[in-house]
Design an enzyme around this catalytic site. Structure first.
Site, PDB file in Angstrom:
ATOM      1  N   ASP A  12       0.818  -1.207   0.000  1.00 29.48           N
ATOM      2  CA  ASP A  12       0.000   0.000   0.000  1.00 29.48           C
ATOM      3  C   ASP A  12       0.852   1.257   0.000  1.00 29.48           C
ATOM      4  O   ASP A  12       2.067   1.189   0.216  1.00 29.48           O
ATOM      5  CB  ASP A  12      -0.956   0.002   1.207  1.00 29.48           C
ATOM      6  N   ASN A  32      -6.812  -3.343  14.409  1.00 33.59           N
ATOM      7  CA  ASN A  32      -8.213  -3.650  14.062  1.00 33.59           C
ATOM      8  C   ASN A  32      -8.284  -4.826  13.072  1.00 33.59           C
ATOM      9  O   ASN A  32      -9.293  -5.010  12.412  1.00 33.59           O
ATOM     10  CB  ASN A  32      -8.906  -2.407  13.491  1.00 33.59           C
ATOM     11  N   HIS A  47      -6.746  -5.174  10.297  1.00 32.00           N
ATOM     12  CA  HIS A  47      -6.615  -4.895   8.859  1.00 32.00           C
ATOM     13  C   HIS A  47      -5.381  -5.590   8.293  1.00 32.00           C
ATOM     14  O   HIS A  47      -4.411  -5.839   9.010  1.00 32.00           O
ATOM     15  CB  HIS A  47      -6.652  -3.394   8.551  1.00 32.00           C
ATOM     16  N   GLU A  87      -9.485  -2.180   5.621  1.00 31.96           N
ATOM     17  CA  GLU A  87     -10.050  -1.967   6.946  1.00 31.96           C
ATOM     18  C   GLU A  87     -11.257  -2.890   7.141  1.00 31.96           C
ATOM     19  O   GLU A  87     -11.777  -3.465   6.177  1.00 31.96           O
ATOM     20  CB  GLU A  87     -10.475  -0.498   7.086  1.00 31.96           C
TER      21      GLU A  87
HETATM   22  P1  PGA Z   1       2.363  -1.787  12.577  1.00 33.61           P
HETATM   23  O1  PGA Z   1       1.197  -1.862  11.494  1.00 33.61           O
HETATM   24  O2  PGA Z   1       3.372  -2.754  12.125  1.00 33.61           O
HETATM   25  O3  PGA Z   1       2.879  -0.368  12.460  1.00 33.61           O
HETATM   26  O4  PGA Z   1       1.739  -2.112  13.870  1.00 33.61           O
HETATM   27  C1  PGA Z   1       0.783  -3.103  11.068  1.00 33.61           C
HETATM   28  C2  PGA Z   1      -0.285  -2.904  10.030  1.00 33.61           C
HETATM   29  O5  PGA Z   1      -1.010  -1.896  10.152  1.00 33.61           O
HETATM   30  O6  PGA Z   1      -0.403  -3.736   9.135  1.00 33.61           O
END
Ligand code: PGA
Length: 251
Positions: A67, A136, A138, A143
């Site tokens: 992304d 969450n 995702h 999301e």
């Molecule tokens: P993080 O994010 O590694 O910064 O916790 C993980 C994600 O959002 O996929």
């Protein structure tokens, strides 16, 4: 789903780095899917270290990042293009023309998403997709509520994601609210998937993803639909899995 639980985040990161190294050793022209965020930093540190010792060759590897924020140029220090260059690509022999990230400045985000999707197909799909998991649940920037059949597209970020990622933006600078992300359907077409999650704050998302139900409300639960998905955790991220499950896993 295979689940591997390590004692520490460092050991979990080393295990994922080892999977990546074996992938490129077995198939030097592998197509890799790569994540950003805090979680993979230990994996990339390990790959840099191994490269400097002579292990891991990437000149024939093609990469597709999951992304990118919309509205950030690849030179912006909070962009994922910048993160990848600084954290991994420039420290090894990746060829810049083979490292792909959606264009955050695309004027037509949907057209950029379609271009990205077809570029993945042109390269024969992704051999190994490495993922983090949001608090969450995702995956990429898909999301909760994203269909498990979704393709690469423009998305709005959830407020919990904006909060979690605010720390990557200078106070006063504006934080993008939208991104281009590979879809869950796109991710599921990868031949193998490895998810790394570490820390207590990921424990509930891991439990919901592993235990099911398989639902669009929990993006990580889509991993149950994949025949070759491995989840690598530290003990803290495994904390909510439940004693019976841990016993079954031999932990
Ligand atoms: P993080 O994010 O590694 O910064 O916790 C993980 C994600 O959002 O996929």
């Amino acid at each position: 789903m295979n689940i591997i639980i390590k004692n520490s985040a460092e050991e979990a990161s080393a295990a994922v780095a080892e999977i990546l190294l074996r992938q490129v050793e077995t198939k030097p022209d592998s197509v890799l899917g790569l994540p950003t965020g805090a979680t993979p930093l230990g994996v990339y540190a390990r790959l840099r270290q191994e490269f400097s010792k002579g292990r891991g060759r990437y000149k024939d590897v093609t990469t597709f990042n999951l992304d990118e924020y919309l509205g950030l140029s690849s030179e912006h220090p909070s962009s994922y293009a910048f993160y990848m260059r600084e954290t991994l690509f420039r420290h090894a022999d990746f060829k810049s023309e083979r490292t792909h990230i959606p264009d955050g400045l695309a004027t037509d985000a949907e057209a950029e998403a379609e271009r990205y999707e077809s570029l993945i197909s042109t390269h024969g799909g992704i051999d190994l997709m490495v993922l983090g998991l949001g608090r969450n649940a995702h995956i990429g920037f898909n999301e909760p509520g994203s269909p498990h059949t979704s393709r690469t597209r423009r998305v709005a970020l959830a407020s919990s994601t904006l909060d979690a990622n605010a720390r990557y933006f200078q106070p006063g600078s504006s934080q993008p609210t939208h991104a281009i992300t590979m879809g869950i359907g796109t991710i599921l077409e990868s031949r193998a998937i490895v998810v790394l999650a570490t820390g207590r704050e990921k424990a509930d998302a891991i439990a919901a993803s592993v235990n099911g139900p398989v639902t669009d409300a929990v993006p990580g639960s889509a991993l149950n639909r994949h025949a070759d998905a491995t989840i690598v955790l530290d003990r803290q991220a495994a904390q909510a899995l439940g004693a019976v499950q841990l016993l079954e896993l031999g932990v």
